[in-house]
Motif scaffolding. Structure first.
Motif, short mmCIF file in Angstrom:
data_model
loop_
_atom_site.label_atom_id
_atom_site.label_comp_id
_atom_site.label_asym_id
_atom_site.label_seq_id
_atom_site.Cartn_x
_atom_site.Cartn_y
_atom_site.Cartn_z
N HIS A 18 -64.62 86.56 64.76
CA HIS A 18 -66.03 86.96 64.65
C HIS A 18 -66.23 88.40 65.13
O HIS A 18 -67.17 88.72 65.85
N ARG A 19 -65.29 89.23 64.73
CA ARG A 19 -65.36 90.67 64.98
C ARG A 19 -65.03 91.38 63.67
O ARG A 19 -64.25 90.87 62.86
N SER A 20 -65.62 92.57 63.49
CA SER A 20 -65.24 93.36 62.32
C SER A 20 -63.85 93.93 62.56
O SER A 20 -63.49 94.30 63.67
N VAL A 21 -63.07 93.97 61.49
CA VAL A 21 -61.68 94.43 61.55
C VAL A 21 -61.48 95.52 60.50
O VAL A 21 -62.04 95.46 59.40
N ALA A 22 -60.69 96.52 60.84
CA ALA A 22 -60.35 97.58 59.88
C ALA A 22 -58.89 97.97 60.06
O ALA A 22 -58.34 97.85 61.15
N ASP A 39 -71.10 94.50 65.44
CA ASP A 39 -70.36 95.24 66.46
C ASP A 39 -69.97 96.64 66.02
O ASP A 39 -69.28 97.35 66.73
N GLU A 40 -70.42 97.02 64.82
CA GLU A 40 -70.02 98.33 64.30
C GLU A 40 -70.75 99.46 65.02
O GLU A 40 -71.81 99.25 65.61
N ASP A 41 -70.15 100.66 65.00
CA ASP A 41 -70.79 101.86 65.54
C ASP A 41 -70.80 102.92 64.43
O ASP A 41 -70.27 102.69 63.34
N PRO A 42 -71.44 104.07 64.67
CA PRO A 42 -71.55 105.08 63.61
C PRO A 42 -70.20 105.53 63.03
O PRO A 42 -70.09 105.83 61.85
N ARG A 83 -62.40 100.45 71.58
CA ARG A 83 -61.69 99.83 70.47
C ARG A 83 -60.34 99.29 70.93
O ARG A 83 -59.68 99.92 71.75
N LEU A 84 -59.96 98.19 70.30
CA LEU A 84 -58.59 97.74 70.41
C LEU A 84 -57.82 98.37 69.25
O LEU A 84 -58.22 98.24 68.10
N ASP A 102 -65.35 96.45 70.57
CA ASP A 102 -66.07 95.65 71.55
C ASP A 102 -66.94 96.59 72.39
O ASP A 102 -66.46 97.66 72.82
N GLU A 103 -68.17 96.20 72.60
CA GLU A 103 -69.11 97.06 73.33
C GLU A 103 -68.60 97.38 74.73
O GLU A 103 -68.84 98.47 75.26
N HIS A 104 -67.87 96.45 75.34
CA HIS A 104 -67.40 96.66 76.71
C HIS A 104 -65.88 96.89 76.77
O HIS A 104 -65.35 97.10 77.87
N GLY A 105 -65.22 96.82 75.66
CA GLY A 105 -63.78 97.04 75.65
C GLY A 105 -63.00 95.91 76.29
O GLY A 105 -61.93 96.14 76.87
N VAL A 106 -63.52 94.70 76.17
CA VAL A 106 -62.88 93.54 76.78
C VAL A 106 -62.33 92.64 75.68
O VAL A 106 -63.09 92.19 74.81
N PHE A 107 -61.03 92.37 75.71
CA PHE A 107 -60.40 91.52 74.71
C PHE A 107 -59.54 90.48 75.41
O PHE A 107 -58.78 90.81 76.35
#
Length: 403
Positions: A18-22, A39-42, A83-84, A102-107
């Protein structure tokens, strides 16, 4: 788990986490992206819309050393969400990057493991595609090399082979060669040079572009419905230069030569020869600019056809050597060059040299006295003008040999 293509890999991982992946290629150009989950950013939005991110952001990401990573890690770049980054590799070769945001960088450990598995699957897909592209590229390069062979029979077979590949429609009957030449042949630059030319080929979106690359020189065959627009040539040259500078020294700049457009495949050899003569002009004579176009080089189009040994010996013009010996102030040759470059116009020449017209007349009279030539005689003018051009080319050759 995965269906064997990049899109299924990113879609499967995105739905599971449930995260966007690229997935990007090694130059941070987008290859595949999933739907977004808020969860995307500009930067991610720009990447999806433009298939790439802006060069400053690419530089900042690569400066973190991610090209050397062998396992997933979190990156923090100002102006973006954490980002991861999971390096996409196969057989040790870096083929791209897989990204999660991730907004907080937690994975979690499970997310890190899933990202690593997806990156490995993507590496296999990209490696297979790379092998296929390399085989196709090698085949096309081989045909192009034969297309400009001095052997008529070899060229004829290359034409048949090229048509058999069905790379372009019959209505694309304009062929133009763009030569690319590196200023040095240093081995460390070879990979960067080839990668830069490949990047230039990608700038040709509406037409066909095929490439050949050696360690320090290469060329692109543009196949179009009409002669290439100046804007297209400039765009390709700018893209090659930009990529080459990013991969090597910022001061490194290749030069380009554009041959004339021909309408038959059996005439591509002519465009190829013209393109490399034009590239030689750009390499030897900086005043021409980084992109030299055949048909715009004036007398250099004739002079550069001379073999180097013949050119160097012909450049020793007795009349000009006499001026150099007799001119104690070392101004006459520069004055004569400016006079010819200004079409023999006294006023414009004097203005350019910031001297009075009377002074200019005196200098030109001195030239006539030393050489025994008359500047009112067309043949005498031609001999002196060509002599000056030959000297300029010969001096550039000697500087190059000295380097």
């Amino acid at each position: 788990m995965f269906d064997g293509d990049l899109q299924s890999i990113v879609d499967d991982l995105a739905e599971r986490l449930h995260r966007s992946v690229a997935i990007d290629d090694p130059s941070i150009r987008l290859l595949a992206a999933s739907r977004h989950f808020g969860d995307e950013d500009p930067v991610r939005v720009s990447s999806v819309l433009n298939r790439a991110v802006e060069s400053p952001m690419v530089d900042r990401l690569l400066a973190l050393g991610i090209a050397r990573w062998t396992a997933p890690g979190v990156v923090h770049v100002e102006g973006t969400r954490p980002r991861l980054c999971a390096p996409v590799r196969c057989s040790g070769m870096l083929l791209g990057y897989l990204w999660l945001i991730d907004e907080h960088g937690v994975f979690s450990e499970a997310e890190l493991t899933a990202a690593a598995e997806a990156a490995a699957a993507a590496g296999t897909v990209l490696y297979r595609g790379l092998l296929l592209r390399e085989r196709t590229k090698a085949r096309h390069e081989g045909i192009l090399r034969e297309l400009v062979s001095p052997d008529t029979a070899v060229r004829a077979q290359a034409i048949e082979d090229l048509r058999a590949e069905q790379l372009f429609d019959e209505d694309r009957a304009h062929f133009t060669v763009l030569a690319v030449q590196c200023r040095t042949a240093a081995p460390p630059q070879q990979v960067a040079f080839e990668a830069a030319i490949e990047d230039g080929v990608r700038a040709v979106t509406d037409d066909v572009a095929l490439m050949v690359a050696n360690p320090s020189r290469g060329w692109i065959l543009l196949v179009q419905r009409q002669p290439p627009a100046r804007t297209l040539v400039e765009s390709v040259a700018e893209r090659i230069t930009s990529r080459f500078q990013r991969l090597t020294d910022r001061d490194s700049r290749p030069v380009f030569g554009l041959g004339g457009t021909v309408t038959r495949l059996d005439a591509v050899l002519t465009s190829h020869q013209q393109a490399f003569l034009a590239a030689r002009a750009a390499l030897l004579l900086p005043g021409i600019g980084a992109v030299a176009r055949w048909g715009e080089l004036g007398p250099y189009e004739l002079l550069l056809k001379l073999p180097m040994d013949d050119l160097l010996s012909t450049a020793q013009v007795p009349a000009l050597a006499a001026i150099e010996r007799e001119d104690g102030h070392h101004v006459l040759l520069d004055t004569l060059t400016e006079f010819f470059d200004r079409g023999g116009n006294i006023r414009r020449t004097a203005d350019s040299l910031h001297i009075h017209r009377a002074t200019l007349y005196q200098r030109l009279k001195r030239v006539e006295q030393i050489t025994g030539y008359s500047l009112d005689n067309g043949d005498d003018r031609l001999a002196l003008h060509l002599g000056l051009k030959l000297r300029a080319i010969a001096a550039a050759y000697r500087r190059q040999l000295g380097d």
